[in-house]
Design an enzyme around this catalytic site. Structure first.
Site, PDB file in Angstrom:
ATOM      1  CG  ASN A 319      99.614   4.578  72.327  1.00  0.00           C
ATOM      2  OD1 ASN A 319      98.975   5.332  71.478  1.00  0.00           O
ATOM      3  ND2 ASN A 319      98.909   5.152  73.798  1.00  0.00           N
ATOM      4  CB  CYS A 406      99.185   9.935  80.700  1.00  0.00           C
ATOM      5  SG  CYS A 406     100.282  11.186  80.481  1.00  0.00           S
ATOM      6  CB  SER A 407     100.310   9.241  75.545  1.00  0.00           C
ATOM      7  OG  SER A 407      99.144   8.466  75.770  1.00  0.00           O
ATOM      8  N   GLY A 409     103.393  11.990  78.972  1.00  0.00           N
ATOM      9  CA  GLY A 409     103.494  12.572  80.441  1.00  0.00           C
ATOM     10  C   GLY A 409     103.692  13.942  80.854  1.00  0.00           C
ATOM     11  CD1 TRP A 410     101.564  16.429  77.264  1.00  0.00           C
ATOM     12  CD2 TRP A 410     103.878  16.388  76.704  1.00  0.00           C
ATOM     13  NE1 TRP A 410     101.992  16.141  76.034  1.00  0.00           N
ATOM     14  CE2 TRP A 410     103.255  16.259  75.495  1.00  0.00           C
ATOM     15  CE3 TRP A 410     105.247  16.654  76.707  1.00  0.00           C
ATOM     16  CZ2 TRP A 410     103.644  16.081  74.373  1.00  0.00           C
ATOM     17  CZ3 TRP A 410     105.811  16.594  75.292  1.00  0.00           C
ATOM     18  CH2 TRP A 410     105.224  16.050  74.137  1.00  0.00           C
ATOM     19  CG  ASP A 411      98.182  16.693  78.158  1.00  0.00           C
ATOM     20  OD1 ASP A 411      98.538  17.801  78.174  1.00  0.00           O
ATOM     21  OD2 ASP A 411      98.599  16.051  76.879  1.00  0.00           O
ATOM     22  CE  LYS A 448     101.867  18.977  73.502  1.00  0.00           C
ATOM     23  NZ  LYS A 448     102.160  18.426  72.230  1.00  0.00           N
TER      24      LYS A 448
END
Length: 760
Positions: A319, A406-407, A409-411, A448
């Protein structure tokens, strides 16, 4: 009704309508809550027609389709197909033959011989596959998000094509406003629409953690979602954080998801969550560095804190080439950085698919199933999530604060932050606390759900079982420490199914802002409101509150189990006849009912003893006052039981206000009876209103309504008659006069009618 002609004509009319036409706009804007068609206007087959539908359209439908619609259990049937063979993947040699009904919301298969119904909600359908034509008909394979897999063999290929094309349009809407929740109406008097929407408030959850305080404060900059549109309006940040620090940190983080507080432990150690920094190979942000330092200073226990990146190191380094990456320890002082290696959503999606393939083997051997499960890597992913969560929980328990990302921040961040809190705080292991945890860390902080669960037609690469893994990890903890959780396995399964069903608006949308824009609290029902009416089904009978403040996961390979109750839920022959939890809960409910009844009888007996004592004293006083009565001949002292009984009965009838059967102003809990309950018949009803003996669950195979019981349907006892019923037949809760507590308990419809003095 010619279904094919109707659908073709409907599609033709729909194509001719422009997006801005009055008719199209009227259809798009109408909803059962906002606009009801007049009852004195145009009618079609006895049903009112909206005013914007012209007489010409009504006449055309009546001429072309002169048959009235068919209904099944109150659902309008779009397509009915008879002589359909349902092939269970576990019972291919003996398929069942029945009738298939296609409605606007469900696919229903009815077996006439056994009266068994298989209901498949369209929103639960994950994929539909039309298989090659066979000698017995045209097969249609349906796989569901609930892990049900079933094949329907339809005699005619044309009918199979109709069902197939219709399901393709129905199971995944194009627009979020077409979801099931916007049209769902529960049974009458079930629960109001606003029930559940006000159960949880974010500020109340933080007050539970004693926030705001001297170190943490409420930030008002996101009131209109200007700082971060996927965060809640109320975010809590260090008191030292300045406006410049907050704005700059938000701009330096992916999707604007700056570090914000999600949990504060009682030792001042905190868990904060955010997304990856936009650091690339060398970029830095002084304000973001100051923000993390301000978080560290809120905890005076230690002079350092952890920054946990849940991704594998190689993913984070990749990333960096895209201008993102991770924190450089040379720039961020007093932090200890850790990579903890949870794979991304694409790996998790592929892993679950392999699990399903392992479960769908037709004749699996022991080695074949175990090898397939091993190759899926699913249990390794579950262990990795639990390992990361345990690291965070242990650090906080020792007084060290942690920042997690994480990437975006929602999973993965949502998974490990919520699981760490589950391990640390017994409140989140209760039913209410677990719901609050989901509201805070999943709904408010922007997981999501609509994309990850595939609610509408979207990029298939965005679908991933992130929330399913969270529930799986929770089940792993429950299996290891069952006494620490108030809820049972059924509670987790209900959550999983309704996250995907879209029957309720609770999990619709991708963030808090989406849900406010959709006005879900006004237009839909809440899952929490529904679950509040069924709490007795979710209780863990082994629960012992306040046994342990915190719990730890056993990460030994032997302790990470395959969740048969989720992924093989519909497979017959591998589950116990009755789940152990159901048997224990049933025994506990029966014992509680009997104890409540005994308490009532004890008070009633005490009341009678008190009356008899007073009556004896009055009799003694009367004898003392009339000494001539004591000098009667001995022949009159013969003990005649019948005479004495009749005499006492007449005394009871003429008794004063001390009589226990007289109406008083006392409460029901003090065992008084209303005026109409003074008869012996009323007293008998009071005593017999509680079933002393309950029918054993073991040999009951079907409800009195002929609905068969299987491994995933709950058997429920009626507290009044003691018989066993399905959930549809025991939907009433009333207080029994024979219970001292006056608490409402489940009763069957027949007993409910009797208690309401109605004919059964």
């Amino acid at each position: 009704m010619d279904f094919t002609r109707f659908m073709n004509k409907f599609n033709e009319i729909e194509r001719q309508l422009s997006p801005t036409s009055a008719l199209r706009l009227s259809f798009d804007n109408i909803s059962p809550e906002s606009e009801e068609p007049p009852t004195d206007g145009k009618r079609l087959w006895g049903m009112p027609v909206p005013p914007f539908v012209s007489d010409k359209v009504v006449s055309w439908i009546e001429e072309e389709f002169n048959e009235a619609p068919v209904y099944y259990n109150g659902n309008c049937v779009l397509k009915k197909v008879e002589n359909v063979r349902m092939i269970d993947r576990y019972n291919t040699k003996n398929p069942t033959v029945g009738t298939l009904y296609l409605t606007a919301t469900h696919l229903i298969f009815v077996e006439p011989d056994s009266n068994k119904e298989t209901w498949i909600l369209h929103m639960h359908v994950a994929s539909i596959e039309k298989l090659p034509l066979s000698t017995t008909g045209s097969p249609l394979l349906i796989r569901c998000k609930t892990f049900l897999s079933v094949t329907f063999v339809i005699p005619k290929d044309s009918e199979c094509h109709d069902v197939y094309t219709s399901l393709l349009k129905l199971f995944q809407p194009v627009s979020i406003n077409k979801l099931y929740c916007f049209n769902y109406q529960p049974a009458k008097d079930d629960f109001p629409k606003n029930a559940g929407w006000d159960f949880f408030k974010l500020d109340a959850e933080f007050k539970h953690m004693l926030v705001p305080n001297d170190n943490w404060t409420l930030c008002s900059m996101n009131e209109k979602y200007e700082l971060c549109d996927t965060y809640p309006r109320q975010i809590y940040v260090p008191k030292e954080a300045t406006t410049l620090m907050l704005i700059s940190s938000s701009r330096f983080r992916s999707k604007g998801r700056l570090p914000a507080l999600t949990y504060l432990h009682n030792n001042k150690a905190s868990i904060c969550r955010c997304s990856q920094p936009l650091s690339g190979f060398s970029a830095r942000c002084l304000e973001d560095e100051q923000m993390l330092e301000a978080i560290r200073k809120t905890n005076t226990n230690t002079d350092y804190m952890y920054v946990v990146d849940t991704r594998p190191r190689i993913n984070a380094m990749a990333n960096r080439a895209a201008g993102k990456g991770y924190e450089n320890e040379a720039f961020y002082e007093n932090i200890k950085f850790h990579f903890l290696g949870i794979e991304n959503i694409h790996v998790q999606r592929a892993s679950l698919q392999k699990v399903l393939e392992a479960c769908e083997q037709k004749s699996p051997t022991m080695s074949a199933f175990l090898n397939a499960l091993e190759s899926s890597g699913w249990l390794k992913h579950i262990r990795s999530i639990l390992d990361t969560s345990s690291f965070i929980a242990n650090a906080v328990d020792k007084g060290v604060s942690v920042v997690v990302h994480c990437s975006d921040g929602w999973d993965r961040t949502a998974q490990v932050c919520s699981l760490a809190q589950l391990m640390l705080n017994p409140y989140y292991r209760t039913i209410k606390g677990f719901q609050a945890l989901i509201e805070k860390d999943w709904l408010a902080f922007g997981h999501k759900f609509s994309e990850r669960c595939g609610h509408i037609q979207t990029d298939a690469r965005e679908v991933s079982p992130i929330f399913t893994q969270f529930l799986d990890c929770t089940w792993q903890l429950m299996s290891q420490r069952s006494e620490s959780f108030e809820f049972n396995e059924r509670f987790l399964l209900i959550l999983h199914d309704h996250v995907h069903s879209c029957q309720f608006g609770t999990f619709v949308g991708n963030c808090e802002k989406d849900r406010l824009d959709l006005k879900l609290a006004e237009r839909t029902f809440s899952l929490w409101g529904y679950m509040s009416n069924h709490l007795n089904e979710y209780i863990n009978p082994l629960y012992k509150p306040n046994v342990d403040e915190s719990i730890k996961a056993n990460l030994a390979p032997q302790c990470i189990k395959f969740w048969r109750g989720m992924y093989s839920r519909f497979e017959s022959g591998i589950h116990p006849r009755e789940p152990l939890g159901d048997l224990l809960l049933d025994s506990k409910e029966h014992s509680n009912s009997l104890e409540d009844h005994v308490q009532h009888l004890t008070k009633r007996i005490a009341s009678f003893k008190n009356y008899i004592s007073k009556s004896a004293k009055k009799l003694q006083d009367a004898t003392t006052a009339n000494p001539k009565a004591s000098k009667e001949p001995a022949s009159n002292e013969i003990n005649d039981n019948k005479y004495n009984y009749d005499k006492k009965l007449s005394e009871l009838s003429a008794a004063d206000d001390d009589h226990p059967l007289k109406a008083t102003n006392m409460s029901f809990a003090n065992l008084s009876l209303n005026a109409e309950q003074t008869s012996p018949q009323a007293l008998t009803e009071e005593i017999s209103s509680v079933a002393v003996d309950w029918k054993p669950m073991r040999n009951v195979t079907s409800c009195s309504c002929s609905t068969p019981f299987d491994q995933f349907s709950k058997k429920t006892h009626c507290f009044r008659c003691g018989d066993i019923f399905c959930e549809r037949c025991i939907d009433k809760n009333v207080a029994l006069p024979g219970h001292d507590s006056g608490k409402a308990v489940p009763v069957c419809r027949g007993c409910f009618r009797q208690m309401q003095k109605q004919s059964p």
